[in-house]
Write a protein that holds these residues in place. Structure first.
Motif, PDB file in Angstrom:
ATOM      1  N   VAL A   1       0.849  -1.187   0.000  1.00  0.00           N
ATOM      2  CA  VAL A   1       0.000   0.000   0.000  1.00  0.00           C
ATOM      3  C   VAL A   1       0.885   1.236   0.000  1.00  0.00           C
ATOM      4  CG1 VAL A   1      -1.800   1.291   1.178  1.00  0.00           C
ATOM      5  CG2 VAL A   1      -1.820  -1.216   1.227  1.00  0.00           C
ATOM      6  N   GLU A   2       0.779   2.027  -1.066  1.00  0.00           N
ATOM      7  CA  GLU A   2       1.565   3.253  -1.188  1.00  0.00           C
ATOM      8  C   GLU A   2       0.822   4.441  -0.584  1.00  0.00           C
ATOM      9  OE1 GLU A   2       2.118   1.087  -5.272  1.00  0.00           O
ATOM     10  OE2 GLU A   2       0.479   1.560  -3.894  1.00  0.00           O
ATOM     11  N   SER A   3       1.589   5.428  -0.167  1.00  0.00           N
ATOM     12  CA  SER A   3       1.023   6.690   0.301  1.00  0.00           C
ATOM     13  C   SER A   3       2.062   7.781   0.110  1.00  0.00           C
ATOM     14  CB  SER A   3       0.611   6.592   1.766  1.00  0.00           C
ATOM     15  OG  SER A   3       1.723   6.303   2.584  1.00  0.00           O
ATOM     16  N   GLY A   4       1.604   9.033   0.220  1.00  0.00           N
ATOM     17  CA  GLY A   4       2.526  10.154   0.182  1.00  0.00           C
ATOM     18  C   GLY A   4       2.546  10.940  -1.110  1.00  0.00           C
TER      19      GLY A   4
ATOM     20  N   CYS B   1       5.676   2.965   1.339  1.00  0.00           N
ATOM     21  CA  CYS B   1       5.019   1.728   0.931  1.00  0.00           C
ATOM     22  C   CYS B   1       5.012   0.786   2.128  1.00  0.00           C
ATOM     23  CB  CYS B   1       5.756   1.100  -0.244  1.00  0.00           C
ATOM     24  SG  CYS B   1       5.132  -0.511  -0.745  1.00  0.00           S
TER      25      CYS B   1
ATOM     26  N   THR C   1       0.291   5.562  -6.434  1.00  0.00           N
ATOM     27  CA  THR C   1      -0.019   6.869  -5.866  1.00  0.00           C
ATOM     28  C   THR C   1       0.414   7.942  -6.858  1.00  0.00           C
ATOM     29  OG1 THR C   1       0.235   8.288  -3.905  1.00  0.00           O
ATOM     30  CG2 THR C   1       2.187   7.051  -4.597  1.00  0.00           C
TER      31      THR C   1
END
Length: 116
Positions: free
Chosen positions: A5-8, A22, A110
């Motif tokens: 799961v990616e973020s940012g 991640c 993302t």
């Protein structure tokens, strides 16, 4: 099975910085080579940076010196620090975990948008 799961991601001005994260599930994260890839509209997905299970990293020529990949095996996390961003860095960024042809996993991506 590994879930990523990616973020940012987000919108940033040219010259700015972003850090992508991640998060990986699974207890054997530490043996995977982890990578960040990106795909811009109308273009093929390309490797941005990759880090082995022992921390050896390599980068595409287009980001070398501006981006840094790192990992924290204790937290099952991999990061991409992006500095001096350019409009051509605009893309969907994907996290990848790999330990062979039958063990290749991708996150959902993302979006990173760099305005000029």
């Amino acid at each position: 099975q590994v879930r990523l799961v990616e973020s940012g991601g987000g919108l940033v001005q040219s010259g700015g910085s972003l850090t992508l994260s991640c998060a990986a599930s699974g207890s054997i994260f530490s043996i995977y080579t982890m990578g960040w890839y990106r795909q811009a509209p109308g273009k093929q997905r390309e490797l941005v940076a990759r880090i082995t299970n022992i921390g050896s990293a390599n980068y595409s020529d287009s980001v070398k010196g501006r981006f840094t990949i790192s990992r924290d095996n204790a937290k099952n996390m991999v990061y991409l620090q992006m500095n001096s961003l350019k409009p051509e860095d605009t893309a969907v960024y994907y996290c990848n975990g790999n330990r062979g042809p039958h063990y290749d996993y991708w996150g959902q991506g993302t979006q990173v948008t760099v305005s000029s």
